[in-house]
Design an enzyme around this catalytic site. Structure first.
Site, PDB file in Angstrom:
ATOM      1  N   SER A   1       0.806  -1.226   0.000  1.00  0.00           N
ATOM      2  CA  SER A   1       0.000   0.000   0.000  1.00  0.00           C
ATOM      3  C   SER A   1       0.840   1.278   0.000  1.00  0.00           C
ATOM      4  O   SER A   1       1.808   1.404   0.748  1.00  0.00           O
ATOM      5  CB  SER A   1      -0.938   0.010   1.214  1.00  0.00           C
ATOM      6  OG  SER A   1      -1.662   1.225   1.238  1.00  0.00           O
ATOM      7  N   GLN A   2       0.396   2.244  -0.822  1.00  0.00           N
ATOM      8  CA  GLN A   2       1.016   3.578  -0.859  1.00  0.00           C
ATOM      9  C   GLN A   2       0.361   4.516   0.169  1.00  0.00           C
ATOM     10  O   GLN A   2       0.839   5.632   0.376  1.00  0.00           O
ATOM     11  CB  GLN A   2       0.829   4.212  -2.253  1.00  0.00           C
ATOM     12  CG  GLN A   2       1.336   3.376  -3.412  1.00  0.00           C
ATOM     13  CD  GLN A   2       2.845   3.334  -3.497  1.00  0.00           C
ATOM     14  OE1 GLN A   2       3.528   4.198  -2.978  1.00  0.00           O
ATOM     15  NE2 GLN A   2       3.371   2.313  -4.140  1.00  0.00           N
TER      16      GLN A   2
ATOM     17  N   LYS B   1     -14.120  -4.530   2.343  1.00  0.00           N
ATOM     18  CA  LYS B   1     -14.983  -3.372   2.051  1.00  0.00           C
ATOM     19  C   LYS B   1     -16.477  -3.651   2.238  1.00  0.00           C
ATOM     20  O   LYS B   1     -17.235  -2.745   2.571  1.00  0.00           O
ATOM     21  CB  LYS B   1     -14.740  -2.867   0.622  1.00  0.00           C
ATOM     22  CG  LYS B   1     -13.425  -2.135   0.434  1.00  0.00           C
ATOM     23  CD  LYS B   1     -13.335  -1.596  -0.995  1.00  0.00           C
ATOM     24  CE  LYS B   1     -12.138  -0.687  -1.148  1.00  0.00           C
ATOM     25  NZ  LYS B   1     -12.138  -0.007  -2.447  1.00  0.00           N
TER      26      LYS B   1
ATOM     27  N   ASN C   1     -15.036   2.239   2.152  1.00  0.00           N
ATOM     28  CA  ASN C   1     -13.565   2.293   2.101  1.00  0.00           C
ATOM     29  C   ASN C   1     -12.984   3.222   3.164  1.00  0.00           C
ATOM     30  O   ASN C   1     -11.767   3.315   3.303  1.00  0.00           O
ATOM     31  CB  ASN C   1     -13.069   2.706   0.704  1.00  0.00           C
ATOM     32  CG  ASN C   1     -13.155   4.205   0.471  1.00  0.00           C
ATOM     33  OD1 ASN C   1     -14.026   4.881   1.014  1.00  0.00           O
ATOM     34  ND2 ASN C   1     -12.267   4.735  -0.347  1.00  0.00           N
TER      35      ASN C   1
ATOM     36  N   TYR D   1      -3.169   2.881 -11.821  1.00  0.00           N
ATOM     37  CA  TYR D   1      -2.123   3.910 -11.715  1.00  0.00           C
ATOM     38  C   TYR D   1      -0.716   3.312 -11.676  1.00  0.00           C
ATOM     39  O   TYR D   1       0.264   4.039 -11.470  1.00  0.00           O
ATOM     40  CB  TYR D   1      -2.358   4.830 -10.505  1.00  0.00           C
ATOM     41  CG  TYR D   1      -2.399   4.163  -9.158  1.00  0.00           C
ATOM     42  CD1 TYR D   1      -1.240   3.939  -8.427  1.00  0.00           C
ATOM     43  CD2 TYR D   1      -3.612   3.774  -8.600  1.00  0.00           C
ATOM     44  CE1 TYR D   1      -1.279   3.329  -7.187  1.00  0.00           C
ATOM     45  CE2 TYR D   1      -3.669   3.158  -7.358  1.00  0.00           C
ATOM     46  CZ  TYR D   1      -2.498   2.944  -6.660  1.00  0.00           C
ATOM     47  OH  TYR D   1      -2.535   2.335  -5.429  1.00  0.00           O
TER      48      TYR D   1
ATOM     49  N   GLY E   1      -5.231   6.732 -13.373  1.00  0.00           N
ATOM     50  CA  GLY E   1      -5.843   6.392 -12.091  1.00  0.00           C
ATOM     51  C   GLY E   1      -5.216   7.024 -10.869  1.00  0.00           C
ATOM     52  O   GLY E   1      -5.768   6.928  -9.765  1.00  0.00           O
TER      53      GLY E   1
END
Length: 283
Positions: A19-20, A70, A91, A225, A246
């Site tokens: 994860s970013q 989610k 989210n 992305y 994205g």
């Protein structure tokens, strides 16, 4: 620096090591001087209920929620925002006055970035969307609420497309694109959106739509992305279409979560820059 007064937020998912979000949010908190810190928590499905209880017990201000939680998290919350309810997924969770409230910022994050980056007027758009999964639901419902003219859905599973078309069709005219009708549907569309993972690293030679179906009157938008420019976007750019990647959706869904947690405007420029830098290192 984390102190005894630091407000904690984070990410629940499985896995989360890629994860970013922690880098993006912690950079934003430093930039704004807010006393917040963001951590990623790898929560296995069987531990989700305990993790949600942990939000309350530890006094977290909120969390982001990613795959596979989610949908599963929704019955564990005290309240669901109407848009998240329609999308059928959460989210972002905000802890407010002891209550956990679920939101979905994916769709609005997408719309915000699309309008900001392309100048598109949503009310004039005939939209063809590839995919009918969770991301497609978030984008389709939000575009419908923003008043697009029509939505057309191309999807491998007709059954899944039919469910989405039925629900979104209550807000705006929506139809399934049958097999063999894709080219004709795109020919008189003004906005084409790929909501699938087709073309994502490492499968960068794949594309959801043949290049010959594209035309210069389109805005072509890809939720992927990584890579920053997919084969779909390269081919769209080559024939003179407007392109939209994205990364804006990812940054803006995070920015909207930031604003829900803090009540302050998110520094989207800084958030975008740190994600771009990180992606360039890993690609």
């Amino acid at each position: 620096m984390i102190t005894s007064k630091t407000q904690l937020v984070g990410l629940f998912g499985h896995p989360v090591s890629h994860s970013q979000s922690p880098m993006m949010h912690n950079t934003a908190f430093l930039e704004t001087g807010l006393g917040f810190a963001y951590a990623a928590f790898d929560v296995e499905p069987e531990n989700l209920e305990d993790a949600v209880a942990g939000i309350r017990a530890l006094g977290l201000k909120g969390i982001n929620v990613t795959i596979p939680h989610k949908v599963a998290i929704m019955p564990m919350l005290d309240e669901i925002d109407p848009l998240a309810k329609r999308i059928g997924a959460v989210n972002t969770v905000v802890s407010r006055d002891g209550r956990l409230i679920g939101y979905n910022t994916d769709g609005m994050g997408y719309v915000r970035s699309l309008v900001e980056e392309t100048g598109i007027v949503l009310e004039k758009q005939v939209v063809t969307m590839v995919g009918a999964g969770g991301a497609a639901r978030a984008v389709a419902f939000t575009l419908a609420e923003q008043g697009v003219k029509e939505i057309r859905i191309i999807n491998r599973s007709r059954e899944r497309a039919a469910v989405l078309a039925e629900h979104v069709g209550m807000i705006v005219p929506t139809k399934i694109v049958e097999q063999g009708e894709g080219e004709a549907a795109i020919a008189d569309s003004s906005l084409l959106i790929n909501t699938t993972s087709i073309g994502m690293l490492p499968n960068v030679q794949e594309t959801p739509v043949p290049a010959e179906w594209l035309h210069s009157g389109l805005t072509v938008s890809d939720l992927i992305y990584n890579p920053l420019e997919t084969r779909l976007l390269k081919e769209a750019r080559a024939i003179g279409a407007t392109v939209h990647s994205g990364i804006g959706m990812f940054v803006n869904q995070g920015a909207l979560a930031f604003e829900l947690w803090t009540g302050e405007q998110a520094p989207t420029g800084v958030m975008r820059e740190v994600v771009l830098q990180q992606l360039k290192k890993t690609t």
